[in-house]
Design a protein around this motif. Structure first.
Motif, PDB file in Angstrom:
ATOM      1  N   TRP A 100       0.827  -1.215   0.000  1.00  0.00           N
ATOM      2  CA  TRP A 100       0.000   0.000   0.000  1.00  0.00           C
ATOM      3  C   TRP A 100       0.851   1.250   0.000  1.00  0.00           C
ATOM      4  N   LEU A 101       1.989   1.186   0.673  1.00  0.00           N
ATOM      5  CA  LEU A 101       2.858   2.371   0.674  1.00  0.00           C
ATOM      6  C   LEU A 101       3.397   2.641  -0.733  1.00  0.00           C
ATOM      7  N   LEU A 102       3.695   1.579  -1.462  1.00  0.00           N
ATOM      8  CA  LEU A 102       4.190   1.790  -2.829  1.00  0.00           C
ATOM      9  C   LEU A 102       3.083   2.357  -3.722  1.00  0.00           C
ATOM     10  N   VAL A 103       1.871   1.814  -3.560  1.00  0.00           N
ATOM     11  CA  VAL A 103       0.758   2.314  -4.371  1.00  0.00           C
ATOM     12  C   VAL A 103       0.522   3.801  -4.083  1.00  0.00           C
ATOM     13  N   GLY A 104       0.459   4.137  -2.802  1.00  0.00           N
ATOM     14  CA  GLY A 104       0.169   5.525  -2.415  1.00  0.00           C
ATOM     15  C   GLY A 104       1.282   6.490  -2.753  1.00  0.00           C
ATOM     16  N   SER A 105       2.470   5.948  -2.998  1.00  0.00           N
ATOM     17  CA  SER A 105       3.621   6.831  -3.218  1.00  0.00           C
ATOM     18  C   SER A 105       3.505   7.615  -4.524  1.00  0.00           C
ATOM     19  N   ILE A 106       2.586   7.178  -5.396  1.00  0.00           N
ATOM     20  CA  ILE A 106       2.367   7.912  -6.652  1.00  0.00           C
ATOM     21  C   ILE A 106       2.070   9.389  -6.352  1.00  0.00           C
ATOM     22  N   THR A 107       1.313   9.631  -5.274  1.00  0.00           N
ATOM     23  CA  THR A 107       0.984  11.002  -4.890  1.00  0.00           C
ATOM     24  C   THR A 107       2.251  11.832  -4.681  1.00  0.00           C
ATOM     25  N   PHE A 108       3.279  11.211  -4.120  1.00  0.00           N
ATOM     26  CA  PHE A 108       4.493  11.968  -3.798  1.00  0.00           C
ATOM     27  C   PHE A 108       5.417  12.102  -5.004  1.00  0.00           C
ATOM     28  N   ILE A 109       5.274  11.180  -5.953  1.00  0.00           N
ATOM     29  CA  ILE A 109       5.933  11.410  -7.245  1.00  0.00           C
ATOM     30  C   ILE A 109       5.336  12.683  -7.845  1.00  0.00           C
ATOM     31  N   GLY A 110       4.009  12.801  -7.713  1.00  0.00           N
ATOM     32  CA  GLY A 110       3.327  14.000  -8.206  1.00  0.00           C
ATOM     33  C   GLY A 110       3.805  15.253  -7.492  1.00  0.00           C
ATOM     34  N   LEU A 111       3.961  15.162  -6.155  1.00  0.00           N
ATOM     35  CA  LEU A 111       4.413  16.329  -5.385  1.00  0.00           C
ATOM     36  C   LEU A 111       5.835  16.724  -5.808  1.00  0.00           C
ATOM     37  N   GLY A 112       6.707  15.729  -5.951  1.00  0.00           N
ATOM     38  CA  GLY A 112       8.086  16.010  -6.383  1.00  0.00           C
ATOM     39  C   GLY A 112       8.108  16.631  -7.764  1.00  0.00           C
ATOM     40  N   PHE A 113       7.298  16.096  -8.640  1.00  0.00           N
ATOM     41  CA  PHE A 113       7.177  16.572 -10.018  1.00  0.00           C
ATOM     42  C   PHE A 113       6.705  18.034 -10.013  1.00  0.00           C
ATOM     43  N   ALA A 114       5.691  18.316  -9.165  1.00  0.00           N
ATOM     44  CA  ALA A 114       5.150  19.676  -9.099  1.00  0.00           C
ATOM     45  C   ALA A 114       6.210  20.646  -8.587  1.00  0.00           C
ATOM     46  N   ILE A 115       6.924  20.242  -7.523  1.00  0.00           N
ATOM     47  CA  ILE A 115       7.964  21.128  -6.984  1.00  0.00           C
ATOM     48  C   ILE A 115       9.028  21.389  -8.047  1.00  0.00           C
ATOM     49  N   ALA A 116       9.381  20.334  -8.809  1.00  0.00           N
ATOM     50  CA  ALA A 116      10.421  20.469  -9.834  1.00  0.00           C
ATOM     51  C   ALA A 116      10.063  21.537 -10.856  1.00  0.00           C
ATOM     52  N   TYR A 117       8.763  21.706 -11.117  1.00  0.00           N
ATOM     53  CA  TYR A 117       8.372  22.684 -12.137  1.00  0.00           C
ATOM     54  C   TYR A 117       7.817  23.975 -11.572  1.00  0.00           C
ATOM     55  N   LEU A 118       7.574  24.012 -10.246  1.00  0.00           N
ATOM     56  CA  LEU A 118       7.039  25.235  -9.646  1.00  0.00           C
ATOM     57  C   LEU A 118       8.150  26.179  -9.242  1.00  0.00           C
ATOM     58  N   VAL A 119       9.265  25.622  -8.767  1.00  0.00           N
ATOM     59  CA  VAL A 119      10.325  26.493  -8.262  1.00  0.00           C
ATOM     60  C   VAL A 119      11.585  26.283  -9.097  1.00  0.00           C
ATOM     61  N   SER A 120      12.518  27.225  -8.978  1.00  0.00           N
ATOM     62  CA  SER A 120      13.740  27.138  -9.764  1.00  0.00           C
ATOM     63  C   SER A 120      14.571  25.956  -9.283  1.00  0.00           C
ATOM     64  N   PRO A 121      15.387  25.390 -10.170  1.00  0.00           N
ATOM     65  CA  PRO A 121      16.187  24.230  -9.787  1.00  0.00           C
ATOM     66  C   PRO A 121      17.062  24.482  -8.561  1.00  0.00           C
ATOM     67  N   ASN A 122      17.531  25.717  -8.384  1.00  0.00           N
ATOM     68  CA  ASN A 122      18.366  26.016  -7.220  1.00  0.00           C
ATOM     69  C   ASN A 122      17.572  25.889  -5.929  1.00  0.00           C
ATOM     70  N   ALA A 123      16.305  26.277  -6.002  1.00  0.00           N
ATOM     71  CA  ALA A 123      15.492  26.315  -4.794  1.00  0.00           C
ATOM     72  C   ALA A 123      14.821  24.972  -4.511  1.00  0.00           C
ATOM     73  N   ALA A 124      14.747  24.103  -5.531  1.00  0.00           N
ATOM     74  CA  ALA A 124      13.943  22.888  -5.395  1.00  0.00           C
ATOM     75  C   ALA A 124      14.310  22.019  -4.177  1.00  0.00           C
ATOM     76  N   PRO A 125      15.609  21.721  -3.947  1.00  0.00           N
ATOM     77  CA  PRO A 125      15.913  20.853  -2.795  1.00  0.00           C
ATOM     78  C   PRO A 125      15.451  21.466  -1.478  1.00  0.00           C
ATOM     79  N   ALA A 126      15.664  22.786  -1.322  1.00  0.00           N
ATOM     80  CA  ALA A 126      15.277  23.439  -0.073  1.00  0.00           C
ATOM     81  C   ALA A 126      13.756  23.427   0.089  1.00  0.00           C
ATOM     82  N   VAL A 127      13.057  23.781  -0.975  1.00  0.00           N
ATOM     83  CA  VAL A 127      11.589  23.810  -0.902  1.00  0.00           C
ATOM     84  C   VAL A 127      11.051  22.410  -0.608  1.00  0.00           C
ATOM     85  N   ALA A 128      11.609  21.411  -1.297  1.00  0.00           N
ATOM     86  CA  ALA A 128      11.158  20.033  -1.076  1.00  0.00           C
ATOM     87  C   ALA A 128      11.372  19.638   0.379  1.00  0.00           C
ATOM     88  N   ASN A 129      12.533  19.996   0.911  1.00  0.00           N
ATOM     89  CA  ASN A 129      12.850  19.678   2.298  1.00  0.00           C
ATOM     90  C   ASN A 129      11.853  20.284   3.266  1.00  0.00           C
TER      91      ASN A 129
END
Lengths: 269, 313
Positions: A158-187
């Motif tokens: 179930w954790l693997l199935v639900g993890s799709i949501t967080f692939i989406g969150l990571g994907f969204a962060i990758a395109y919402l903020v600049s690459p320099n800021a992405a690790p900090a924002v994700a954190n």
């Protein structure tokens, strides 16, 4: 290499197999991840460290009938581990691609951009699974956590199935903020959400206002999958958790695809 | 290698590209036949990279069409028939050289052997080095290796020698000529006339988004090898002083007159005959930017190609 080499012969394939591209792409991305300890080590070590600090000392303390504090925290940290890996091993690496113009390199080859992304997602899922197995093994061997085989299996799947949501969150962060800021924002986004969802410390020990916010957070509903697999009393219905996670996934992917298309139309049109 | 019925390797027809208000390509039409080696020559900002981006499907034309092997440049079959070497792409620094070559080989239906690719780009000894540790020139050669590893029918090289030293540049250009000799189509952009001359059988000169000349290297050199003439005049130059003369790029600032011409002797003789008095006369070779002006300038193609006897009262 002969002068009269035909452009496209009838028998020869006119393009490489997508599966072959995907397999090679995934292998290479796993290698890159392995050589980026800042990403690969965090996903493996942080959950184990949390378990050592909070899980081990309470391994045998009862939490609910038939459930030890150790097992409860293990479920929480498992949810934390997999979602962390998805956000960082997928989101932050996609963001790095943007920074290094790898997207331009990919588009100059016959590799379809979607195969590139799918390989990244597959590698993230595989490393999520690996991180889960490491944590489970650690908990069993050193923590003495004993659960039925079916419980481990159900929690992991179930954790693997639900993890799709967080692939989406990571994907969204990758395109919402600049690459320099992405690790900090994700954190920041992820750590705050995890804390407020009771992943580090059980919800009943959190301040009231956090306990009130928690039911609206994706990490909370994600952790419910693990708690429910463990049989924690009062954990949410599977359908409710999945509905929340699917809703969040839809929102995250919509944001990400919008950002992805926006960037594609700026850079590639 | 051109066979009846086979479409050209590249075909641009009335192709415009605008970025907002900026016109990068202003209605270009161009055919590159199979097996041709074409250099796109032009100063920075002329539209070279835009043109190559359109051919690769990295950009879409605002107007007009772009076909590669008779297909859309985005068609995967078309993409599988070409290799590209672009500027400013990330080369995955954490991979080893042989790993990234193997990765790129997997994109093509019938790739070359890894060892062959390493030999073609002269990186045999760096096969196990990390891409991030390569020098600038080595990285350029690796980018070339990645472009050829699929054994493509058409090779697109955008300013490939940037960052190479003189010896590296020469060796690289020889390698490109060897590759092209096997009947492959090569399209490269450059702002060096000598580089275009060394590799190409055909040079297309582009400036401000327009094709301003298209011919063999000999033809282009004859037209572009302009001379720069400057002198000062005591009396302001009359508007008709240079009428009918084969000059381009005329500028008059204060008392100083400057222009480009391929026939400085004839032009000056005519000016003296017309009674122009001058001081500080200088006749020098034009550099490439100025040579382009000779082709592209307002009085452009018409007068630059005028026959020697074209000077008339």
């Amino acid at each position: 290499m002969s002068v009269d080499a035909p452009i496209v012969t009838g028998s020869a394939r006119s393009s490489a197999s997508l599966w072959g591209m995907f397999a090679r792409q995934a292998r290479v991305q796993a290698v890159i991840l392995w050589r980026t300890p800042a990403l690969s080590a965090t996903g493996f070590l942080l959950p184990i460290i949390l378990f050592v600090f909070f899980g081990l000392p309470n391994a045998d303390v009862p939490y609910a009938p038939g459930i030890t504090m150790g097992a409860y925290l293990l479920a929480s940290y498992s949810a934390f581990a997999v979602s962390l890996v998805m956000i960082f091993n997928f989101g932050v690496t996609v963001s790095l691609d943007r920074a290094e113009n790898v997207d331009l390199l990919v588009r100059s080859t016959p590799l379809p951009p979607l195969v590139h992304l799918a390989a990244r997602a597959a590698v993230a899922l595989a490393s999520g699974l690996l991180s889960l197995i490491t944590l489970f093994a650690f908990a069993i061997v050193l923590g003495g956590i004993e659960l039925a085989a079916g419980t481990w299996l159900s929690m992991g799947s179930w954790l693997l199935v639900g993890s799709i949501t967080f692939i989406g969150l990571g994907f969204a962060i990758a395109y919402l903020v600049s690459p320099n800021a992405a690790p900090a924002v994700a954190n920041i986004v992820f750590m705050v959400m995890s804390f407020a969802s009771g992943l580090f410390v059980p919800l009943d020990q959190l301040p009231d206002f956090l306990a009130m916010i928690a039911p609206y957070l994706p990490t909370y509903h994600y952790a419910q999958l693990a708690w429910r697999a463990l049989g924690v009393p009062g954990s949410a219905d599977l359908a409710v958790s999945l509905a929340w996670l699917a809703g969040y996934a839809a929102v995250f992917f919509a944001i990400a695809i919008r950002g992805y298309r926006g960037e594609a139309s700026r850079k590639f049109s | 290698m051109t066979r009846p019925g086979s479409p050209p390797a590249v075909e641009l027809r009335g192709t415009w590209k605008r970025y907002g208000d900026v016109v990068a390509l202003a209605g270009i039409s161009l055919e590159v036949q199979l097996g041709d080696i074409v250099a796109f020559l032009g100063p920075n900002g002329a539209g070279k990279t835009t043109a190559i981006s359109l051919m690769l499907g990295l950009r879409r034309p605002t107007e007009g069409t772009v076909r590669v092997f008779g297909m859309s440049p985005l068609d995967r079959r078309a993409r599988s028939l070409r290799g590209a070497m672009l500027q400013d792409v990330g080369l995955m620094p954490l991979l080893k050289v042989h790993e990234i070559i193997d990765l790129f080989r997997s994109y093509y239906p019938a790739p070359l052997q890894t060892a062959t690719v390493l030999a073609m780009c002269g990186l045999e000894e760096k096969a196990r080095a990390h891409v991030g540790t390569l020098s600038g020139g080595q990285r350029q050669r690796l980018a070339y290796g990645l472009a050829v590893c699929g054994d493509p029918q058409a090779l697109f090289l955008d300013e490939p020698t940037v960052g190479m030293d003189v010896a590296g540049r020469r060796a690289f250009l020889e390698e490109v000529v060897t590759y092209a000799a096997s009947g492959r189509t090569v399209f490269l952009t450059t702002h060096f006339l000598d580089e275009a001359d060394a590799v190409a059988r055909r040079i297309v000169v582009i400036d401000r988004g327009r094709i301003v000349a298209d011919g063999t290297p000999a033809e282009i050199k004859a037209r572009a090898a302009g001379r720069k003439v400057s002198f000062r005049t005591a009396a302001p130059l009359t508007p008709t002083a240079l009428a009918g003369l084969p000059v381009t790029g005329l500028s008059v600032t204060d008392a100083t007159v400057r222009f480009l011409t391929n026939e400085p002797e004839a032009v000056l003789a005519e000016l003296f005959r017309r009674g122009t008095t001058m001081t500080d006369l200088e006749v020098t070779g034009a550099d490439l930017e100025e040579a382009f002006l000779a082709i592209t300038g307002p009085a452009g193609a018409g007068s630059a190609g005028a026959p020697p006897g074209g000077v008339s009262p």
